[in-house]
Write a protein that holds these residues in place. Structure first.
Motif, PDB file in Angstrom:
ATOM      1  N   SER A  39       0.830  -1.190  -0.136  1.00 51.30           N
ATOM      2  CA  SER A  39       0.082   0.036   0.125  1.00 51.30           C
ATOM      3  C   SER A  39       0.792   1.344  -0.083  1.00 51.30           C
ATOM      4  O   SER A  39       0.469   2.311  -0.537  1.00 51.30           O
ATOM      5  N   TYR A  41       3.683   1.499  -1.647  1.00 51.64           N
ATOM      6  CA  TYR A  41       4.006   1.756  -3.105  1.00 51.64           C
ATOM      7  C   TYR A  41       2.869   2.177  -3.683  1.00 51.64           C
ATOM      8  O   TYR A  41       2.743   3.176  -4.620  1.00 51.64           O
ATOM      9  N   LEU A  42       1.608   1.637  -3.580  1.00 49.25           N
ATOM     10  CA  LEU A  42       0.553   2.215  -4.504  1.00 49.25           C
ATOM     11  C   LEU A  42       0.103   3.360  -4.129  1.00 49.25           C
ATOM     12  O   LEU A  42      -0.506   4.286  -4.844  1.00 49.25           O
ATOM     13  N   TYR A  47      -3.841   3.716  -9.523  1.00 43.14           N
ATOM     14  CA  TYR A  47      -4.343   2.357  -9.449  1.00 43.14           C
ATOM     15  C   TYR A  47      -5.646   2.095  -9.575  1.00 43.14           C
ATOM     16  O   TYR A  47      -6.382   2.232  -8.567  1.00 43.14           O
ATOM     17  N   SER A  48      -6.133   1.593 -10.718  1.00 43.91           N
ATOM     18  CA  SER A  48      -7.646   1.690 -10.776  1.00 43.91           C
ATOM     19  C   SER A  48      -8.160   0.034 -10.246  1.00 43.91           C
ATOM     20  O   SER A  48      -9.437  -0.286 -10.693  1.00 43.91           O
ATOM     21  N   MET A  49      -7.289  -0.938 -10.166  1.00 44.69           N
ATOM     22  CA  MET A  49      -7.310  -2.260  -9.669  1.00 44.69           C
ATOM     23  C   MET A  49      -7.601  -2.898 -11.185  1.00 44.69           C
ATOM     24  O   MET A  49      -7.848  -4.260 -11.103  1.00 44.69           O
ATOM     25  N   LEU A  50      -8.168  -2.122 -12.191  1.00 42.63           N
ATOM     26  CA  LEU A  50      -8.493  -2.961 -13.540  1.00 42.63           C
ATOM     27  C   LEU A  50      -7.185  -3.062 -14.340  1.00 42.63           C
ATOM     28  O   LEU A  50      -7.039  -3.867 -15.120  1.00 42.63           O
ATOM     29  N   ALA A  51      -6.164  -2.000 -13.987  1.00 46.18           N
ATOM     30  CA  ALA A  51      -5.086  -2.062 -14.848  1.00 46.18           C
ATOM     31  C   ALA A  51      -4.040  -1.929 -13.971  1.00 46.18           C
ATOM     32  O   ALA A  51      -4.114  -1.522 -12.892  1.00 46.18           O
ATOM     33  N   PRO A  53      -0.782  -0.624 -11.741  1.00 50.21           N
ATOM     34  CA  PRO A  53      -0.415   0.535 -11.313  1.00 50.21           C
ATOM     35  C   PRO A  53       0.598   1.544 -12.023  1.00 50.21           C
ATOM     36  O   PRO A  53       1.410   0.948 -12.690  1.00 50.21           O
ATOM     37  N   LEU A 264     -12.685   3.450  -7.817  1.00 51.42           N
ATOM     38  CA  LEU A 264     -11.713   2.617  -8.338  1.00 51.42           C
ATOM     39  C   LEU A 264     -10.243   3.663  -8.321  1.00 51.42           C
ATOM     40  O   LEU A 264      -9.443   3.560  -9.329  1.00 51.42           O
ATOM     41  N   ASP A 265     -10.180   4.278  -7.132  1.00 58.89           N
ATOM     42  CA  ASP A 265      -9.134   5.125  -6.974  1.00 58.89           C
ATOM     43  C   ASP A 265      -7.979   4.586  -5.931  1.00 58.89           C
ATOM     44  O   ASP A 265      -7.972   5.204  -5.153  1.00 58.89           O
ATOM     45  N   MET A 266      -7.663   3.429  -6.247  1.00 58.50           N
ATOM     46  CA  MET A 266      -6.917   2.772  -5.019  1.00 58.50           C
ATOM     47  C   MET A 266      -5.748   3.266  -4.833  1.00 58.50           C
ATOM     48  O   MET A 266      -5.336   3.233  -3.568  1.00 58.50           O
ATOM     49  N   SER A 270      -4.773   4.607  -0.925  1.00 58.86           N
ATOM     50  CA  SER A 270      -3.845   4.042  -0.096  1.00 58.86           C
ATOM     51  C   SER A 270      -3.095   5.256   0.575  1.00 58.86           C
ATOM     52  O   SER A 270      -2.688   5.059   1.721  1.00 58.86           O
TER      53      SER A 270
END
Lengths: 299, 427
Positions: A39, A41-42, A47-51, A53, A264-266, A270
């Protein structure tokens, strides 16, 4: 000769110890340190979790500074902590002092008061709270009997946060049990001596109970502050996950959840998590420093 | 207390670790035996008919085993995002249109262009076509409509409006009259609007604007939605709408407990695909209505006919062929249509629609008839939300609540709606 044997035995013992420690150690690395490092690093990525980071450097930090909803969520969370925690501890202490008088059926009362603590953070209670404080809920039914038309406690932005703070105060059982244990540790002779010298109940409480109990108060304070900053379930359930009405119950963790999972804005979420860790660390540190001036250690 | 979030976050982060560890793809053989997973949200009824359709698919396609994963709408997207992050997403997924483009925009979806869509209204298909290919296949046609409870109209002595001629002013007057004349605790003329972007979309279309433009920008300006919030405020003040507290409480209530499903609101907003469930929950007759217009002409109501959900396949599926077969079956097979009926809206494939028409329950048949009635006058398809636009729903709800509680003027709410939408789509 003798020395090598002992060292071999010790080595074997050490190895056994490590083997026994392994499950805990694996758990620590896999579900605490690993994700924490991840986290960290993130928080420097988009990082959208779909693609995968995307490294963005300090962009998220910049956004933390300008995000108005985040600032609002900090206001809400600080209000919750700064009002809820002292209130809850005061109630806990008051009830503990009363119970400590050694009344009959003490064990029963202790259990009854402790019960909400076990249930307070649960989904079921939050749902119940929603029913009780709804605009057609129990509280308003009772108020209606005396001719008062109550507001929708949890659906009106002016009262929603107070309702959740009340829920927090209601779970005073855990600190109460710890206070009770602390009160039992105060030697009876102090009170006897003070009574002989003519001290009234209020004075005995202020001059004996409070100082003697201060390490316990400190302990409860630290624990409750750390826990309250991370409060999530109550606000999530009571507001249906929205932090509403009008963001009035938008706790920091709830916004973190919305940013991360809803938008989706992980990466940003973080960064928010690390900001929360920083805030809690500062609060705890300040508390420890301040404790030198008010916590009394008998020795 | 904070366990729920901790568990979720740990899941995501562990998933991210795994994803980075990564894995290569295998060479696909279209006829190799495959076990695929299929996830959707919905009520028990949907789970029952969909599972039946899946079993029929398995019987027709030996070698493909399908594991069904029905779930609730609550938490659906959390679960989905976590699964995508962990590269553990199901192979066939039901998704809302605005999320389809969000997912596609991030390269997470498989191109489904090879699936036959010749019997489907091309506009429904085009709308989720991106430069990366066909992101989804429409699963059922619906329209955002108003639903009326005739019993409450009779009780209030207010005539049912003619929805081909009524205006917003009529709507405002009717809502207020019903609340006043019924005079019953908890009974109101109309459910609040402004809690779903579908309603705002209709409002904007009536002024020739759209929520989004083709190139993913915001398609309107603050003054275009000021009137929307002003009407909300006026109607709330007059009592035509429920109290702000009630509105807030019902935001998170399930469909079966909504005001229209429990016989407390004379007018409400819904999707035609929900109509059958609403009638069942209400236990009394309900009616479908067009939105009011500005001019009193049905064509100016600018109703939208669209697919309320799409089938998607993740780009990283290991069973591309089997997943596509299932999607194709769900959409194009009359056999599947006869099991699924109108559960996800009117079947998108016209041949399937004709095959199942006779079997529909009265409420579903009414929805189909209504869709067919408004189709000629319905507006052209408007562009769907760009990446980040899926947040509009939450942003709009907040503005609505601010207006209802007097925390923002309609003009301020309209401006914030634009500002926050812009911030959400900027990334």
């Amino acid at each position: 000769m003798a020395r090598t044997t002992t060292s071999r035995v010790r080595k074997r013992d050490d190895r056994a110890a490590y083997v026994f420690l392994l499950p805990w150690f694996v758990g620590l690395v896999v579900i605490t340190i690993g994700p924490m490092a991840m986290s960290l690093y993130l928080s420097f990525t988009d990082y959208s979790m779909l693609a995968p980071p995307n490294w963005v450097g300090l962009d998220n930090v910049e956004r933390l500074l300008t995000d108005e909803r985040l600032h609002n969520s900090l206001r809400v969370t600080f209000t919750y902590v700064l009002v809820g925690v002292p209130l809850q501890l005061a109630v806990a202490l008051a009830v503990a002092v009363v119970l400590n008088r050694g009344m009959r059926g003490l064990a029963f009362y202790r259990s009854v008061f402790y019960l909400p603590s076990l249930l307070g953070g649960s989904v079921a209670i939050a749902v119940l709270w929603k029913q009780i404080f709804g605009s057609t809920g129990l509280v308003n039914d009772v108020l209606a009997l005396v001719g008062i038309a109550g507001p929708g406690w949890i659906s009106d932005p002016r009262t929603a946060l107070s309702s959740i703070i009340l829920l927090h105060v209601w779970t005073f059982g855990a600190p109460m049990i710890i206070f009770l244990a602390g009160l039992r540790q105060i030697p009876e002779m102090y009170y006897e001596a003070a009574t002989v010298d003519g001290a009234g109940p209020l004075q005995r409480f202020r001059r004996i109970t409070l100082p003697m109990l201060s390490p316990i108060i400190f302990f409860n304070l630290i624990l409750q502050i750390i826990g309250s900053f991370q409060a999530f379930t109550q606000a999530f359930i009571v507001s249906g996950g929205s932090g509403g009405p009008s963001d009035s119950t938008m706790f920091f963790t709830l916004l973190l959840y919305q940013r991360g999972f809803g938008e989706l804005d992980m990466g940003y979420a973080s960064a928010m998590a690390w900001l929360l860790l920083l805030i809690i660390t500062i609060f705890t540190a300040v508390n420890f420093i301040a404790s030198r001036y008010w916590v009394f250690h008998e020795s | 207390m904070r366990k729920a979030l901790t568990v979720l976050m740990t899941g995501v982060l562990a998933a991210a670790l795994l994803a980075i560890a990564g894995s290569g793809g295998a060479a696909p053989d279209p006829n190799a035996p495959a076990a695929i997973r299929f996830m959707w949200w919905g009520a028990d009824q949907r789970a029952k008919v969909t599972t039946a359709a899946v079993r029929a698919f398995e019987a027709a396609n030996p070698g493909v085993a399908v594991q069904v994963e029905p779930t609730t709408f609550d938490g659906y997207f959390d679960k989905l995002a976590t699964q995508f992050a962990a590269n553990d997403a199901p192979d066939v997924i039901q998704l809302t249109p605005d999320k389809v483009l969000e997912f596609a925009g991030r390269g997470a979806l498989l191109d489904l262009a090879s699936i036959d869509t010749s019997k489907i209204d091309p506009r429904l298909v085009q709308i989720v076509k991106t430069e990366r290919g066909q992101a989804g296949i429409p699963a059922g046609i619906g329209s955002h409509v108003m639903v009326a409870n005739p019993r409450l109209f009779v009780e209030a002595g207010v005539p049912m409006p003619d929805d081909t001629t009524w205006t917003w002013a009529d709507y405002r007057r009717i809502a207020q009259e019903i609340t006043r004349r019924t005079g019953k605790e908890g009974v109101f003329g109309s459910q609040a609007f402004g809690i779903s972007s579908n309603g705002l979309s209709v409002w904007l279309s009536q002024q020739g604007k759209t929520l989004w433009t083709k190139d993913g920008q915001i398609g309107y300006e603050a003054p275009d939605s000021t009137g929307y919030f002003q009407l909300l405020k006026d109607m709330s003040a007059e009592g035509g709408l429920p109290t702000p507290e009630l509105i807030t409480e019902e935001l998170s209530a399930p469909l079966e407990q909504s005001g229209i499903a429990t016989g407390r609101y004379a007018l409400a907003y819904a999707d035609t695909s929900q109509f059958s469930s609403l009638v069942k929950a209400a236990g009394e007759d309900l009616e479908l209505l067009r939105f009011p217009s500005r001019t009193g002409k049905a064509a100016d109501a600018k109703m939208e006919v669209r697919s309320s959900m799409y089938w998607i396949v993740p780009a990283r599926t290991e069973h591309e062929a089997a997943a596509k077969k299932l999607v194709n079956y769900l959409v194009n097979s009359p056999e599947a249509g006869k099991l699924l009926l109108g559960d996800r809206g009117v079947p998108t494939n016209s041949a399937v629609r004709d095959a199942v028409r006779a079997q529909l329950d009265p409420a579903s048949a009414e929805s189909v008839a209504f869709i067919e009635e408004i189709s000629p006058e319905a507006r052209d398809f408007v562009p769907r939300a760009p990446v980040g636009g899926g947040n509009l729903e939450e942003i709009l709800k907040r503005q609505t609540s601010d207006v209802l509680f007097g925390r923002a003027t309609p003009a301020e709410a309209a401006q914030r709606l634009i500002d926050e939408s812009r911030a959400a789509t900027r990334r």
